[in-house]
Motif scaffolding. Structure first.
Motif, short mmCIF file in Angstrom:
data_model
loop_
_atom_site.label_atom_id
_atom_site.label_comp_id
_atom_site.label_asym_id
_atom_site.label_seq_id
_atom_site.Cartn_x
_atom_site.Cartn_y
_atom_site.Cartn_z
N THR A 196 1.77 -5.35 -8.65
CA THR A 196 1.45 -5.21 -9.95
C THR A 196 0.30 -4.74 -10.32
OG1 THR A 196 0.78 -7.36 -10.24
CG2 THR A 196 3.09 -6.83 -10.73
N LEU A 197 0.22 -3.72 -11.16
CA LEU A 197 -1.59 -3.44 -11.10
C LEU A 197 -2.80 -4.52 -11.63
CD1 LEU A 197 -0.90 -0.05 -12.42
CD2 LEU A 197 -2.08 -0.42 -9.87
N ASP A 198 -4.48 -4.69 -10.58
CA ASP A 198 -4.63 -5.87 -11.67
C ASP A 198 -4.88 -5.27 -13.13
OD1 ASP A 198 -6.24 -7.64 -11.96
OD2 ASP A 198 -8.08 -6.97 -10.23
N THR A 199 -5.34 -5.30 -14.03
CA THR A 199 -5.55 -4.90 -14.76
C THR A 199 -7.50 -4.77 -15.37
OG1 THR A 199 -5.64 -6.95 -16.32
CG2 THR A 199 -3.33 -5.68 -16.12
N SER A 200 -7.47 -6.20 -14.45
CA SER A 200 -9.53 -5.84 -14.82
C SER A 200 -10.11 -4.63 -13.76
CB SER A 200 -9.90 -7.05 -13.89
OG SER A 200 -10.04 -7.35 -12.23
N LYS A 201 -8.92 -3.91 -12.91
CA LYS A 201 -10.00 -2.88 -12.15
C LYS A 201 -9.62 -1.85 -12.83
CE LYS A 201 -9.64 -4.99 -7.86
NZ LYS A 201 -9.03 -4.55 -6.03
N PRO A 202 -10.39 -0.62 -12.98
CA PRO A 202 -9.88 0.88 -13.33
C PRO A 202 -9.07 1.53 -12.46
CG PRO A 202 -12.38 1.17 -13.41
CD PRO A 202 -12.03 -0.99 -13.07
N ILE A 203 -8.16 2.82 -13.00
CA ILE A 203 -7.54 2.76 -12.08
C ILE A 203 -8.53 4.64 -12.09
CG2 ILE A 203 -5.35 5.05 -12.13
CD1 ILE A 203 -3.89 2.74 -14.40
N THR A 204 -8.68 4.64 -10.21
CA THR A 204 -9.45 5.75 -10.60
C THR A 204 -7.96 7.06 -9.42
OG1 THR A 204 -9.53 5.04 -7.99
CG2 THR A 204 -10.80 4.82 -9.83
N LEU A 243 -5.26 6.42 -7.17
CA LEU A 243 -3.78 7.76 -7.38
C LEU A 243 -3.05 8.14 -6.06
CD1 LEU A 243 -4.67 9.00 -10.92
CD2 LEU A 243 -2.89 6.62 -10.21
N THR A 244 -4.05 8.72 -5.50
CA THR A 244 -4.25 9.81 -4.23
C THR A 244 -3.61 8.51 -2.68
OG1 THR A 244 -6.14 9.55 -3.74
CG2 THR A 244 -4.84 11.62 -5.53
N ASN A 245 -3.85 7.33 -2.75
CA ASN A 245 -4.29 6.82 -1.72
C ASN A 245 -4.05 5.21 -2.20
OD1 ASN A 245 -3.79 5.39 0.55
ND2 ASN A 245 -5.99 6.34 1.73
N PRO A 246 -2.84 5.03 -2.80
CA PRO A 246 -2.50 3.16 -3.44
C PRO A 246 -2.71 2.72 -1.99
CG PRO A 246 -0.66 4.91 -3.35
CD PRO A 246 -1.64 5.70 -2.76
N ASP A 247 -2.35 2.82 -1.35
CA ASP A 247 -2.69 1.68 -0.32
C ASP A 247 -3.69 0.91 0.34
OD1 ASP A 247 -0.05 1.59 -0.15
OD2 ASP A 247 0.26 2.98 1.17
N LYS A 248 -4.82 1.77 0.26
CA LYS A 248 -6.04 1.45 0.45
C LYS A 248 -6.64 0.91 -0.27
CE LYS A 248 -10.63 4.20 1.28
NZ LYS A 248 -11.48 5.33 1.35
N GLU A 249 -7.33 -0.22 -0.45
CA GLU A 249 -7.73 -0.50 -0.97
C GLU A 249 -9.24 -1.24 -1.35
OE1 GLU A 249 -5.80 -4.35 -2.65
OE2 GLU A 249 -3.71 -3.53 -1.76
#
Length: 66
Positions: free
Chosen positions: A48-56, A60-66
């Motif tokens: 699930t997406l962390d709501t405290s972090k903005p979506i960059t 979006l292009t590389n979701p596996d990289k954190e």
């Protein structure tokens, strides 16, 4: 009359016996299948997406990289 005389009076009992036999057979098949497959593992929940972090754009292009 013999056999045909008591057909209606025993019909309900025969139907209940048939249904019980069918359910018993299905339960045995289900138990056999579960034993064959082994213990069922828990399903993996999707991230699930962390709501405290903005979506960059990078996310979006590389979701596996954190």
């Amino acid at each position: 009359m013999g056999i045909h005389y008591d057909y209606k009076s025993t019909k309900g009992n025969k139907l209940m016996e048939k249904q019980a036999k069918r359910e018993k057979k299905l339960a045995e098949k289900r138990a056999k299948r579960l034993a064959k497959e082994g213990p069922k593992e828990e399903e993996v929940k999707p991230k699930t997406l962390d709501t405290s972090k903005p979506i960059t754009l990078d996310f979006l292009t590389n979701p596996d990289k954190e």
